[in-house]
Design an enzyme around this catalytic site. Structure first.
Site, short mmCIF file in Angstrom:
data_model
loop_
_atom_site.label_atom_id
_atom_site.label_comp_id
_atom_site.label_asym_id
_atom_site.label_seq_id
_atom_site.Cartn_x
_atom_site.Cartn_y
_atom_site.Cartn_z
N TYR A 72 -15.72 29.53 9.61
CA TYR A 72 -14.51 29.75 8.82
C TYR A 72 -14.83 29.77 7.33
O TYR A 72 -15.94 29.42 6.92
CB TYR A 72 -13.46 28.68 9.13
CG TYR A 72 -13.70 27.32 8.53
CD1 TYR A 72 -14.70 26.48 9.01
CD2 TYR A 72 -12.92 26.86 7.46
CE1 TYR A 72 -14.92 25.23 8.45
CE2 TYR A 72 -13.13 25.59 6.90
CZ TYR A 72 -14.13 24.79 7.41
OH TYR A 72 -14.35 23.56 6.85
N LYS A 92 -20.88 26.98 8.16
CA LYS A 92 -19.49 26.49 8.03
C LYS A 92 -18.75 26.65 9.36
O LYS A 92 -17.91 27.53 9.52
CB LYS A 92 -18.78 27.22 6.89
CG LYS A 92 -17.55 26.47 6.36
CD LYS A 92 -17.12 26.99 5.02
CE LYS A 92 -15.78 26.48 4.55
NZ LYS A 92 -15.68 25.02 4.42
N GLU A 135 -22.45 14.48 1.54
CA GLU A 135 -21.31 15.12 0.89
C GLU A 135 -20.03 14.42 1.29
O GLU A 135 -20.04 13.47 2.06
CB GLU A 135 -21.25 16.61 1.24
CG GLU A 135 -21.24 16.88 2.72
CD GLU A 135 -21.38 18.36 3.09
OE1 GLU A 135 -21.08 19.23 2.25
OE2 GLU A 135 -21.79 18.63 4.23
N LEU A 150 -23.09 21.55 3.19
CA LEU A 150 -22.55 22.90 3.04
C LEU A 150 -22.88 23.40 1.63
O LEU A 150 -22.77 22.65 0.65
CB LEU A 150 -21.03 22.88 3.23
CG LEU A 150 -20.44 24.30 3.22
CD1 LEU A 150 -20.77 25.03 4.51
CD2 LEU A 150 -18.95 24.28 2.99
N1 PDD Z 1 -14.16 22.59 2.75
N2 PDD Z 1 -18.69 20.40 2.10
C1 PDD Z 1 -17.90 20.47 3.19
C2 PDD Z 1 -18.26 19.66 4.38
C3 PDD Z 1 -16.75 21.27 3.17
O1 PDD Z 1 -15.96 21.34 4.26
C4 PDD Z 1 -16.42 22.01 2.00
C5 PDD Z 1 -15.22 22.92 1.92
C6 PDD Z 1 -17.27 21.90 0.89
C7 PDD Z 1 -17.02 22.65 -0.39
O2 PDD Z 1 -17.28 24.02 -0.26
P1 PDD Z 1 -16.49 25.11 -1.10
O3 PDD Z 1 -16.68 24.75 -2.52
O4 PDD Z 1 -17.14 26.38 -0.74
O5 PDD Z 1 -15.05 25.01 -0.69
C8 PDD Z 1 -18.41 21.10 0.98
C9 PDD Z 1 -13.00 23.46 2.79
C10 PDD Z 1 -12.27 23.54 1.50
C11 PDD Z 1 -12.12 23.06 3.96
O6 PDD Z 1 -12.69 22.80 5.01
O7 PDD Z 1 -10.89 23.05 3.84
#
Ligand code: PDD
Length: 295
Positions: free
Chosen positions: A43, A158, A190, A215
């Site tokens: 996703y 992801k 993270e 991620l």
């Molecule tokens: N989550 N680490 C994890 C485990 C994440 O699920 C996310 C993003 C990030 C940050 O990535 P980005 O800057 O590309 O959004 C880091 C999204 C926002 C979610 O699952 O809703």
């Protein structure tokens, strides 16, 4: 069409499912969808500011990588996916919020073996209207706890396998705080749905280097570039919870949080316990950049 649920009034959304735009209560996927049965799906979450998409191409590049890592079929070109995103913004009159997009290996009778390669992928997108810029938490900061990182080892992909992250966030809320930072081999990986960063005593921005363990955040990458342009020193290395507690500042980044200060870890206030100047400035700079470059 407006509907009332409990006290909250919400708008019946139009969502996208496998080629069709449908009212959210009429949209469905197969019970045999491998996203549902095996979490065999990836996703992206893209934020929307002023009706425009933030960092869209970077999200699509990461989607392509996630698909390739799992041998998932492509749901279409970037131009095709952009057109769907824009159409959902238009149909839902979305000014600020996020768009969720999920690609699964499609529907096939339940079997651990991947189905034949001509099985069409499922593609689902929906919008979530949300305040992203004017968030009270940006002024007060977040409080987090640390938890062991018990996820699988390919967190750079992801996938929709979010059960552990969801458990950790729920545990954080149960303990009266906002979120959890995950720790593996003594080092912070993270946040449950965001990348974790600290500002060391000498003002250096310290953030874990990219690997299979985290991620590769799109917001992380944009913020690091903006920090560099603002002459902030950056060190990409792992750090412990103890180092984070002693840091001058801590913050998270994600598509939905942008840059959000963290003011407490496991009950210990960070710095003076208030959002720090570096996180606050990076949030402002990032939001300006996001508005300027959104498409
Ligand atoms: N989550 N680490 C994890 C485990 C994440 O699920 C996310 C993003 C990030 C940050 O990535 P980005 O800057 O590309 O959004 C880091 C999204 C926002 C979610 O699952 O809703």
């Amino acid at each position: 069409m407006a509907a009332t649920s409990g006290e909250a009034r919400f708008q019946m959304r139009t969502v996208y499912v496998n080629g069709e735009y449908r009212p959210e209560n009429e949209a469905s996927v197969s019970v045999f969808d491998r996203g549902f049965l095996f979490a065999d799906a990836v996703y992206e979450v893209t934020s929307v500011l002023g009706g425009r998409l933030v960092d869209f191409s970077a999200h699509m590049a990461r989607l392509k990588r996630s698909l390739a890592e799992l041998g998932l079929p492509s749901p279409g070109s970037e131009a095709h996916l952009l057109a769907i995103h824009r159409e959902l913004v238009r149909r839902n009159d979305l000014d600020e919020g996020t768009i969720y997009m999920q690609v699964t290996r499609g529907a096939a009778d339940r079997d651990f073996l991947f189905p034949s390669e001509d099985t069409p992928p499922s593609l689902v997108l929906f919008t979530q209207a949300n305040t992203l810029v004017d968030k009270p938490a940006a002024r007060t900061g977040l409080r987090v706890i640390s938890v062991p990182d018990l996820r699988w080892s390919r967190r750079d992909i992801k996938t929709v396998q979010l059960l552990y992250s969801s458990m950790a966030k729920t545990e954080a809320k149960r303990r009266g705080v906002d979120d959890a930072w995950m720790v593996e081999d003594g080092m912070v990986t993270e946040g449950t749905s965001n990348n974790a960063h600290i500002v060391a005593e000498d003002g250096t921005l310290v953030t874990r280097a990219l690997s299979h363990s985290i991620l590769h955040g799109i917001t992380r990458a944009a913020v690091l570039k903006l920090a560099e342009e603002s002459d902030i020193r950056i060190e990409e290395r792992s750090f412990t919870i103890e180092e984070a507690k002693r840091a001058r500042e801590a913050f998270i980044t994600s598509a939905s949080a942008f840059v959000m200060p963290v003011v407490e870890i496991d009950g210990t206030p960070i710095g003076d316990g208030k959002p720090g100047p570096v996180a606050t400035r990076l949030r402002e700079i990032y939001i300006r950049h996001a508005r300027d470059t959104a498409i």
